[in-house]
Scaffold this motif. Sequence first.
Motif, PDB file in Angstrom:
ATOM      1  N   SER A  10       1.212   1.186 -12.247  1.00 39.05           N
ATOM      2  CA  SER A  10       0.551   1.150 -13.544  1.00 39.05           C
ATOM      3  C   SER A  10       1.236   2.133 -14.488  1.00 39.05           C
ATOM      4  N   ALA A  11       1.296   1.780 -15.763  1.00 37.56           N
ATOM      5  CA  ALA A  11       1.901   2.662 -16.761  1.00 37.56           C
ATOM      6  C   ALA A  11       0.981   3.832 -17.082  1.00 37.56           C
ATOM      7  N   ALA A  12      -0.329   3.629 -16.940  1.00 34.76           N
ATOM      8  CA  ALA A  12      -1.280   4.691 -17.253  1.00 34.76           C
ATOM      9  C   ALA A  12      -1.366   5.667 -16.088  1.00 34.76           C
ATOM     10  N   PRO A  13      -1.604   6.958 -16.372  1.00 36.35           N
ATOM     11  CA  PRO A  13      -1.752   7.920 -15.283  1.00 36.35           C
ATOM     12  C   PRO A  13      -2.973   7.548 -14.430  1.00 36.35           C
ATOM     13  N   VAL A  14      -2.833   7.707 -13.140  1.00 31.20           N
ATOM     14  CA  VAL A  14      -3.895   7.325 -12.222  1.00 31.20           C
ATOM     15  C   VAL A  14      -4.387   8.574 -11.504  1.00 31.20           C
ATOM     16  N   ASP A  15      -5.688   8.743 -11.501  1.00 33.51           N
ATOM     17  CA  ASP A  15      -6.315   9.830 -10.756  1.00 33.51           C
ATOM     18  C   ASP A  15      -6.011   9.624  -9.277  1.00 33.51           C
ATOM     19  N   ALA A  16      -5.772  10.698  -8.550  1.00 31.63           N
ATOM     20  CA  ALA A  16      -5.441  10.604  -7.128  1.00 31.63           C
ATOM     21  C   ALA A  16      -6.538   9.897  -6.340  1.00 31.63           C
ATOM     22  N   HIS A  17      -7.775   9.890  -6.858  1.00 32.13           N
ATOM     23  CA  HIS A  17      -8.889   9.267  -6.165  1.00 32.13           C
ATOM     24  C   HIS A  17      -9.115   7.817  -6.582  1.00 32.13           C
ATOM     25  N   GLU A  18      -8.421   7.374  -7.641  1.00 31.97           N
ATOM     26  CA  GLU A  18      -8.555   6.003  -8.098  1.00 31.97           C
ATOM     27  C   GLU A  18      -7.702   5.095  -7.219  1.00 31.97           C
ATOM     28  N   VAL A  19      -8.154   3.875  -7.086  1.00 32.08           N
ATOM     29  CA  VAL A  19      -7.423   2.896  -6.296  1.00 32.08           C
ATOM     30  C   VAL A  19      -7.024   1.748  -7.212  1.00 32.08           C
ATOM     31  N   ASP A  20      -5.789   1.305  -7.100  1.00 32.17           N
ATOM     32  CA  ASP A  20      -5.341   0.133  -7.832  1.00 32.17           C
ATOM     33  C   ASP A  20      -5.905  -1.065  -7.080  1.00 32.17           C
ATOM     34  N   GLU A  21      -7.028  -1.572  -7.560  1.00 29.39           N
ATOM     35  CA  GLU A  21      -7.744  -2.649  -6.868  1.00 29.39           C
ATOM     36  C   GLU A  21      -6.888  -3.895  -6.714  1.00 29.39           C
ATOM     37  N   ALA A  22      -6.118  -4.220  -7.742  1.00 28.56           N
ATOM     38  CA  ALA A  22      -5.278  -5.417  -7.665  1.00 28.56           C
ATOM     39  C   ALA A  22      -4.217  -5.258  -6.580  1.00 28.56           C
ATOM     40  N   ALA A  23      -3.562  -4.103  -6.540  1.00 34.78           N
ATOM     41  CA  ALA A  23      -2.534  -3.864  -5.522  1.00 34.78           C
ATOM     42  C   ALA A  23      -3.146  -3.816  -4.127  1.00 34.78           C
ATOM     43  N   ALA A  24      -4.307  -3.199  -4.012  1.00 37.85           N
ATOM     44  CA  ALA A  24      -4.984  -3.138  -2.710  1.00 37.85           C
ATOM     45  C   ALA A  24      -5.377  -4.537  -2.252  1.00 37.85           C
ATOM     46  N   GLY A  25      -5.829  -5.359  -3.168  1.00 38.85           N
ATOM     47  CA  GLY A  25      -6.194  -6.731  -2.831  1.00 38.85           C
ATOM     48  C   GLY A  25      -4.998  -7.546  -2.383  1.00 38.85           C
ATOM     49  N   ARG A  26      -3.869  -7.379  -3.084  1.00 37.13           N
ATOM     50  CA  ARG A  26      -2.654  -8.100  -2.692  1.00 37.13           C
ATOM     51  C   ARG A  26      -2.166  -7.654  -1.322  1.00 37.13           C
ATOM     52  N   ALA A  27      -2.223  -6.345  -1.069  1.00 34.16           N
ATOM     53  CA  ALA A  27      -1.776  -5.837   0.226  1.00 34.16           C
ATOM     54  C   ALA A  27      -2.673  -6.355   1.350  1.00 34.16           C
ATOM     55  N   ALA A  28      -3.989  -6.368   1.125  1.00 34.55           N
ATOM     56  CA  ALA A  28      -4.915  -6.881   2.139  1.00 34.55           C
ATOM     57  C   ALA A  28      -4.675  -8.366   2.376  1.00 34.55           C
ATOM     58  N   ALA A  29      -4.436  -9.122   1.317  1.00 30.88           N
ATOM     59  CA  ALA A  29      -4.167 -10.549   1.473  1.00 30.88           C
ATOM     60  C   ALA A  29      -2.886 -10.775   2.272  1.00 30.88           C
ATOM     61  N   CYS A  30      -1.874  -9.966   2.046  1.00 33.55           N
ATOM     62  CA  CYS A  30      -0.634 -10.069   2.826  1.00 33.55           C
ATOM     63  C   CYS A  30      -0.901  -9.778   4.300  1.00 33.55           C
ATOM     64  N   LEU A  31      -1.696  -8.758   4.568  1.00 34.16           N
ATOM     65  CA  LEU A  31      -2.053  -8.436   5.955  1.00 34.16           C
ATOM     66  C   LEU A  31      -2.768  -9.607   6.607  1.00 34.16           C
ATOM     67  N   PHE A  32      -3.756 -10.163   5.919  1.00 35.69           N
ATOM     68  CA  PHE A  32      -4.525 -11.267   6.503  1.00 35.69           C
ATOM     69  C   PHE A  32      -3.677 -12.528   6.652  1.00 35.69           C
ATOM     70  N   ARG A  33      -2.730 -12.766   5.737  1.00 34.11           N
ATOM     71  CA  ARG A  33      -1.818 -13.903   5.918  1.00 34.11           C
ATOM     72  C   ARG A  33      -0.940 -13.678   7.142  1.00 34.11           C
ATOM     73  N   GLY A  34      -0.475 -12.449   7.327  1.00 39.05           N
ATOM     74  CA  GLY A  34       0.339 -12.130   8.499  1.00 39.05           C
ATOM     75  C   GLY A  34      -0.411 -12.347   9.794  1.00 39.05           C
ATOM     76  N   MET A  35      -1.710 -12.139   9.750  1.00 39.62           N
ATOM     77  CA  MET A  35      -2.548 -12.327  10.937  1.00 39.62           C
ATOM     78  C   MET A  35      -3.264 -13.674  10.908  1.00 39.62           C
ATOM     79  N   GLY A  36      -2.949 -14.515   9.944  1.00 35.81           N
ATOM     80  CA  GLY A  36      -3.704 -15.732   9.702  1.00 35.81           C
ATOM     81  C   GLY A  36      -3.357 -16.925  10.564  1.00 35.81           C
ATOM     82  N   ASP A  37      -2.623 -16.731  11.628  1.00 39.67           N
ATOM     83  CA  ASP A  37      -2.276 -17.832  12.522  1.00 39.67           C
ATOM     84  C   ASP A  37      -2.879 -17.546  13.899  1.00 39.67           C
ATOM     85  N   PRO A  38      -3.551 -18.522  14.502  1.00 39.57           N
ATOM     86  CA  PRO A  38      -4.173 -18.286  15.817  1.00 39.57           C
ATOM     87  C   PRO A  38      -3.187 -17.793  16.876  1.00 39.57           C
ATOM     88  N   SER A  39      -1.939 -18.240  16.809  1.00 44.81           N
ATOM     89  CA  SER A  39      -0.948 -17.781  17.791  1.00 44.81           C
ATOM     90  C   SER A  39      -0.621 -16.303  17.585  1.00 44.81           C
TER      91      SER A  39
END
Length: 125
Positions: free
Chosen positions: A5-34
């Motif tokens: 983000s271009a705006a300064p971010v508080d150390a306690h703030e979370v980039d919700e969009a980035a966190a959501g994308r990262a979680a979706a990538c994790l779940f896609r990686g684990m998204g196959d029964p095999s």
Amino acid sequence: MIEKSAAPVDAHEVDEAAAGRAAACLFRGMGDPSRVAILRHLLLGEHNVAELTAHLGLAQSTVSKHLACLRDCGLAESHPSGRSSVFSLAHPQAVLKLFAAAEELLAATGDAVALCPTYGEEANR
């Protein structure tokens, strides 16, 4: 790639969009029964491709492809052992916690996930 983000971010703030994308990538990686079966089996300890192939009843090329995905996602790691590679979980305690949380959530939702028209068992046939 996670965008900054271009705006300064508080150390306690979370980039919700980035966190959501990262979680979706994790779940896609684990998204196959095999891949889930491989992760669950690796919770028991290290295994080579031949052992995983025999246990899962899948083709060697299929197991190798899934292991490469899990390694690329940072979930599995390997080291050489003779003429083959031995695979293990990169973060076994975290994977164990994730599976425990998934089992708890599945118990709470009952059949809703399996019956989901978008991602349930019937949708995947």
